[in-house]
Scaffold this motif. Structure first.
Motif, PDB file in Angstrom:
ATOM      1  N   ILE A  49      52.667  27.534 -19.945  1.00 49.26           N
ATOM      2  CA  ILE A  49      51.704  26.864 -20.824  1.00 49.26           C
ATOM      3  C   ILE A  49      51.396  25.458 -20.316  1.00 49.26           C
ATOM      4  CG2 ILE A  49      51.336  25.981 -23.154  1.00 49.26           C
ATOM      5  CD1 ILE A  49      53.184  28.290 -24.081  1.00 49.26           C
ATOM      6  N   HIS A  50      52.438  24.776 -19.841  1.00 48.11           N
ATOM      7  CA  HIS A  50      52.212  23.422 -19.335  1.00 48.11           C
ATOM      8  C   HIS A  50      51.280  23.426 -18.138  1.00 48.11           C
ATOM      9  CE1 HIS A  50      56.158  21.871 -21.285  1.00 48.11           C
ATOM     10  NE2 HIS A  50      55.139  21.795 -22.108  1.00 48.11           N
ATOM     11  N   LYS A  51      51.341  24.518 -17.364  1.00 44.84           N
ATOM     12  CA  LYS A  51      50.490  24.584 -16.186  1.00 44.84           C
ATOM     13  C   LYS A  51      49.054  24.930 -16.543  1.00 44.84           C
ATOM     14  CE  LYS A  51      53.994  25.697 -12.852  1.00 44.84           C
ATOM     15  NZ  LYS A  51      54.773  26.852 -12.456  1.00 44.84           N
ATOM     16  N   PHE A  52      48.878  25.790 -17.528  1.00 48.66           N
ATOM     17  CA  PHE A  52      47.520  26.225 -17.902  1.00 48.66           C
ATOM     18  C   PHE A  52      47.289  25.994 -19.397  1.00 48.66           C
ATOM     19  CE2 PHE A  52      49.243  28.887 -14.524  1.00 48.66           C
ATOM     20  CZ  PHE A  52      48.367  28.580 -13.502  1.00 48.66           C
ATOM     21  N   PRO A  53      47.218  24.749 -19.795  1.00 54.86           N
ATOM     22  CA  PRO A  53      47.164  24.464 -21.231  1.00 54.86           C
ATOM     23  C   PRO A  53      45.906  24.979 -21.913  1.00 54.86           C
ATOM     24  CG  PRO A  53      46.877  22.466 -19.943  1.00 54.86           C
ATOM     25  CD  PRO A  53      47.204  23.539 -18.988  1.00 54.86           C
ATOM     26  N   GLU A  54      44.805  25.094 -21.157  1.00 52.25           N
ATOM     27  CA  GLU A  54      43.551  25.472 -21.816  1.00 52.25           C
ATOM     28  C   GLU A  54      43.491  26.951 -22.137  1.00 52.25           C
ATOM     29  OE1 GLU A  54      43.476  24.092 -18.765  1.00 52.25           O
ATOM     30  OE2 GLU A  54      43.022  21.998 -19.222  1.00 52.25           O
ATOM     31  N   ALA A  55      44.361  27.712 -21.527  1.00 49.34           N
ATOM     32  CA  ALA A  55      44.204  29.164 -21.598  1.00 49.34           C
ATOM     33  C   ALA A  55      44.662  29.768 -22.922  1.00 49.34           C
ATOM     34  CB  ALA A  55      44.963  29.809 -20.449  1.00 49.34           C
ATOM     35  N   PHE A  56      45.380  29.021 -23.719  1.00 43.65           N
ATOM     36  CA  PHE A  56      45.971  29.622 -24.913  1.00 43.65           C
ATOM     37  C   PHE A  56      45.480  28.932 -26.189  1.00 43.65           C
ATOM     38  CE2 PHE A  56      48.923  29.649 -21.329  1.00 43.65           C
ATOM     39  CZ  PHE A  56      49.003  31.017 -21.114  1.00 43.65           C
ATOM     40  N   PRO A  57      45.396  29.704 -27.257  1.00 44.90           N
ATOM     41  CA  PRO A  57      44.996  29.085 -28.522  1.00 44.90           C
ATOM     42  C   PRO A  57      46.019  28.039 -28.946  1.00 44.90           C
ATOM     43  CG  PRO A  57      45.800  31.314 -28.879  1.00 44.90           C
ATOM     44  CD  PRO A  57      45.671  31.132 -27.405  1.00 44.90           C
ATOM     45  N   ARG A  58      45.529  26.955 -29.515  1.00 44.55           N
ATOM     46  CA  ARG A  58      46.463  25.870 -29.798  1.00 44.55           C
ATOM     47  C   ARG A  58      46.371  25.382 -31.237  1.00 44.55           C
ATOM     48  NH1 ARG A  58      45.086  21.355 -25.698  1.00 44.55           N
ATOM     49  NH2 ARG A  58      46.210  20.001 -27.128  1.00 44.55           N
ATOM     50  N   VAL A  59      47.489  24.957 -31.762  1.00 43.43           N
ATOM     51  CA  VAL A  59      47.520  24.255 -33.036  1.00 43.43           C
ATOM     52  C   VAL A  59      48.288  22.956 -32.792  1.00 43.43           C
ATOM     53  CG1 VAL A  59      47.468  26.335 -34.456  1.00 43.43           C
ATOM     54  CG2 VAL A  59      49.656  25.391 -33.775  1.00 43.43           C
ATOM     55  N   GLN A  60      48.108  22.011 -33.695  1.00 42.89           N
ATOM     56  CA  GLN A  60      48.791  20.738 -33.511  1.00 42.89           C
ATOM     57  C   GLN A  60      49.515  20.350 -34.788  1.00 42.89           C
ATOM     58  OE1 GLN A  60      46.514  17.582 -31.592  1.00 42.89           O
ATOM     59  NE2 GLN A  60      47.465  16.107 -32.959  1.00 42.89           N
ATOM     60  N   VAL A  61      50.742  19.867 -34.643  1.00 42.89           N
ATOM     61  CA  VAL A  61      51.488  19.417 -35.813  1.00 42.89           C
ATOM     62  C   VAL A  61      51.515  17.896 -35.844  1.00 42.89           C
ATOM     63  CG1 VAL A  61      52.954  21.446 -35.905  1.00 42.89           C
ATOM     64  CG2 VAL A  61      53.690  19.481 -34.579  1.00 42.89           C
ATOM     65  N   ASP A  62      51.844  17.361 -37.008  1.00 49.75           N
ATOM     66  CA  ASP A  62      51.896  15.895 -37.106  1.00 49.75           C
ATOM     67  C   ASP A  62      53.233  15.393 -36.559  1.00 49.75           C
ATOM     68  OD1 ASP A  62      53.766  16.316 -39.048  1.00 49.75           O
ATOM     69  OD2 ASP A  62      52.355  16.109 -40.694  1.00 49.75           O
ATOM     70  N   ARG A  63      53.323  14.078 -36.461  1.00 53.29           N
ATOM     71  CA  ARG A  63      54.466  13.469 -35.792  1.00 53.29           C
ATOM     72  C   ARG A  63      55.777  13.717 -36.535  1.00 53.29           C
ATOM     73  NH1 ARG A  63      56.142   9.709 -32.099  1.00 53.29           N
ATOM     74  NH2 ARG A  63      57.595   8.267 -33.034  1.00 53.29           N
ATOM     75  N   GLY A  64      55.682  13.783 -37.832  1.00 56.57           N
ATOM     76  CA  GLY A  64      56.895  13.988 -38.623  1.00 56.57           C
ATOM     77  C   GLY A  64      57.548  15.332 -38.362  1.00 56.57           C
ATOM     78  N   ALA A  65      56.745  16.278 -37.891  1.00 57.61           N
ATOM     79  CA  ALA A  65      57.268  17.640 -37.742  1.00 57.61           C
ATOM     80  C   ALA A  65      57.933  17.876 -36.395  1.00 57.61           C
ATOM     81  CB  ALA A  65      56.128  18.639 -37.930  1.00 57.61           C
ATOM     82  N   ILE A  66      57.680  16.979 -35.443  1.00 53.37           N
ATOM     83  CA  ILE A  66      58.163  17.218 -34.073  1.00 53.37           C
ATOM     84  C   ILE A  66      59.667  17.469 -34.043  1.00 53.37           C
ATOM     85  CG2 ILE A  66      58.400  16.227 -31.783  1.00 53.37           C
ATOM     86  CD1 ILE A  66      55.923  14.607 -32.275  1.00 53.37           C
ATOM     87  N   LYS A  67      60.361  16.611 -34.783  1.00 55.41           N
ATOM     88  CA  LYS A  67      61.813  16.658 -34.792  1.00 55.41           C
ATOM     89  C   LYS A  67      62.310  18.048 -35.172  1.00 55.41           C
ATOM     90  CE  LYS A  67      64.410  14.713 -38.075  1.00 55.41           C
ATOM     91  NZ  LYS A  67      64.765  13.651 -39.009  1.00 55.41           N
ATOM     92  N   PHE A  68      61.693  18.597 -36.207  1.00 57.44           N
ATOM     93  CA  PHE A  68      62.157  19.877 -36.722  1.00 57.44           C
ATOM     94  C   PHE A  68      61.767  21.017 -35.791  1.00 57.44           C
ATOM     95  CE2 PHE A  68      61.438  17.051 -40.335  1.00 57.44           C
ATOM     96  CZ  PHE A  68      62.743  16.960 -40.779  1.00 57.44           C
ATOM     97  N   VAL A  69      60.578  20.870 -35.204  1.00 53.77           N
ATOM     98  CA  VAL A  69      60.138  21.911 -34.283  1.00 53.77           C
ATOM     99  C   VAL A  69      61.080  21.969 -33.080  1.00 53.77           C
ATOM    100  CG1 VAL A  69      58.285  22.664 -32.772  1.00 53.77           C
ATOM    101  CG2 VAL A  69      57.745  21.711 -34.997  1.00 53.77           C
ATOM    102  N   LEU A  70      61.469  20.783 -32.605  1.00 50.18           N
ATOM    103  CA  LEU A  70      62.382  20.752 -31.469  1.00 50.18           C
ATOM    104  C   LEU A  70      63.772  21.257 -31.846  1.00 50.18           C
ATOM    105  CD1 LEU A  70      61.388  17.445 -29.690  1.00 50.18           C
ATOM    106  CD2 LEU A  70      60.880  19.766 -29.014  1.00 50.18           C
ATOM    107  N   GLY A  71      64.030  21.316 -33.143  1.00 44.08           N
ATOM    108  CA  GLY A  71      65.278  21.902 -33.598  1.00 44.08           C
ATOM    109  C   GLY A  71      65.162  23.395 -33.798  1.00 44.08           C
ATOM    110  N   GLY A  72      63.948  23.910 -33.645  1.00 43.46           N
ATOM    111  CA  GLY A  72      63.767  25.360 -33.719  1.00 43.46           C
ATOM    112  C   GLY A  72      63.303  25.868 -35.061  1.00 43.46           C
ATOM    113  N   ALA A  73      62.833  24.983 -35.941  1.00 44.75           N
ATOM    114  CA  ALA A  73      62.431  25.424 -37.266  1.00 44.75           C
ATOM    115  C   ALA A  73      61.037  26.048 -37.242  1.00 44.75           C
ATOM    116  CB  ALA A  73      62.426  24.237 -38.218  1.00 44.75           C
ATOM    117  N   ASN A  74      60.785  26.941 -38.173  1.00 41.26           N
ATOM    118  CA  ASN A  74      59.431  27.448 -38.340  1.00 41.26           C
ATOM    119  C   ASN A  74      58.547  26.314 -38.843  1.00 41.26           C
ATOM    120  OD1 ASN A  74      60.265  29.911 -37.550  1.00 41.26           O
ATOM    121  ND2 ASN A  74      60.221  30.839 -39.586  1.00 41.26           N
TER     122      ASN A  74
END
Lengths: 188, 194
Positions: A92-117
């Motif tokens: 994905i990092h190599k071909f970022p445009e190829a996939f559908p994308r969503v974006q989360v806010d800054r507060g959520a990063i921590k939890f996402v990196l912890g593996g949360a839904n």
């Protein structure tokens, strides 16, 4: 899916036939039409793909790495049982445009990196972004973060993006693979 | 068909994430130092003051403060944990045991190799190739994996292990060479004569 993943969970590895490889590529393109131009860079034509079968019917596909960086094999995509093929974050990092994308806010990063839904509010708040057109439930999306350039996770939509916008409650994305999980830290 | 060149992404050598996510990792300070050393442009881009204030955009200041406090706590915790682990690793030792098979023949059993965090099977294979002997990975009584090498090669094996250790910066791990059967036999003989 890969919160805990280690070498012990690998059952077998085998080279796959070139015809199967072709099928795999066709399958991948049909899932993500935008990657069509770059598919030969994801899986080069002459390369040998290795299928790594793991615990819980997880299948990893690895190919020779194009750039010299010590390790010479890289996992480009994986699949759970008969579900959709999912690209790994390196792909994905190599071909970022190829996939559908969503974006989360800054507060959520921590939890996402912890593996949360990802919960719906994290996808609809001011810092977050959802694509204008609807993405259906069950589709694979790449997860980006507010103020960041690169993807930090891949997930499966638990409801369509239209529903996320209207309902704005509960789990929106089931996280499959994220930065720092077992698969990310796995090297051949 | 137009080819799309793959985007090359720089990954942090410390935490393996793209540098912009280092701040959420457990080794932020080391990551920062690494980035400053290796890619100053990006470092300035990420950590200059102007940019930091930009990042606050959607969250309220209170929330942001809480977030960073939480992160700091976590980072401190993780760092302490990592340090402990390293200390533990340095405390452990690798034992090379020479077991007598019959009068002139020996087997070498190496235990405690987990510190290397390498695939034991691979190490085993290199031993086998180097000494041109058989070599296997076997579970010992404690349920840990030992490497068994056929032939009396304990000195050579020690050299290789030392090399591997220095490569990983674990120079302080002790390597112990033990002669198994002989000692026991001598002791047994001594007790018998007594």
């Amino acid at each position: 899916m890969f919160k805990k993943f280690s070498k012990e969970e690998i059952h077998s590895r085998s080279n796959i036939k070139s015809s199967v490889q072709r099928g795999l590529k066709a399958n991948f393109v049909s899932l993500y039409p935008n990657i069509e131009q770059a598919i030969d860079l994801v899986i080069p034509k002459k390369s040998q793909v290795i299928l790594i079968k793991c615990e819980d019917k997880i299948q990893l596909y690895s190919v020779d790495k194009s750039d010299e960086d010590g390790e010479n094999r890289e996992i480009v995509m994986f699949q759970h049982f008969n579900d959709d093929l999912v690209p790994t974050l390196t792909t994905i990092h190599k071909f970022p445009e190829a996939f559908p994308r969503v974006q989360v806010d800054r507060g959520a990063i921590k939890f996402v990196l912890g593996g949360a839904n990802i919960m719906c509010p994290g996808l609809t708040s001011p810092g977050a972004k959802l694509p204008d057109e609807n993405i259906e439930e069950g589709k694979i999306v790449t997860v980006y973060a507010e103020g960041k350039e690169h993807a930090l996770a891949v997930g499966k939509l638990l409801m369509s993006t239209d529903d996320i916008k209207s309902k704005n409650k509960g789990h929106g994305v089931e996280l499959i693979h994220y930065l720092g999980d077992g698969l990310w830290n796995y090297h051949d | 068909m137009a080819e799309v060149a793959p985007k090359s992404v720089l990954y942090c050598k410390i935490c393996s994430w793209p540098p912009e996510y280092c701040e959420f990792g457990s080794s932020f300070k080391r990551c920062q130092a690494w980035l400053q050393e290796n890619n100053e442009d990006l470092y300035n881009q990420l950590y200059s003051n102007a940019n930091l204030s930009n990042q606050l955009s959607s969250l309220s200041i209170e929330k942001e403060a809480k977030l960073s406090a939480d992160l700091e706590k976590k980072q401190a915790k993780e760092e302490a944990k990592a340090e402990k682990e390293l200390a533990k690793k340095l405390m452990s030792k690798i034992t090379i045991k020479r077991i007598e098979r019959n009068k002139r023949k020996h087997i070498i059993s190496i235990s405690g190799m987990e510190v290397l965090e390498m695939d034991l099977k691979k190490i085993c294979k290199t031993f086998a190739n180097k000494f041109a002997t058989g070599s296997t990975v076997q579970k010992n009584a404690e349920g840990k994996n030992d490497i068994l090498i056929q032939g009396d090669v304990s000195d050579e094996a020690k050299e290789i292990i030392e090399k591997l250790l220095t490569e990983q910066g674990l120079k302080d791990v002790k390597i112990e060479q033990v002669d198994d059967k002989k000692i026991k036999k001598k002791q047994a003989a001594q007790t018998q004569t007594k």
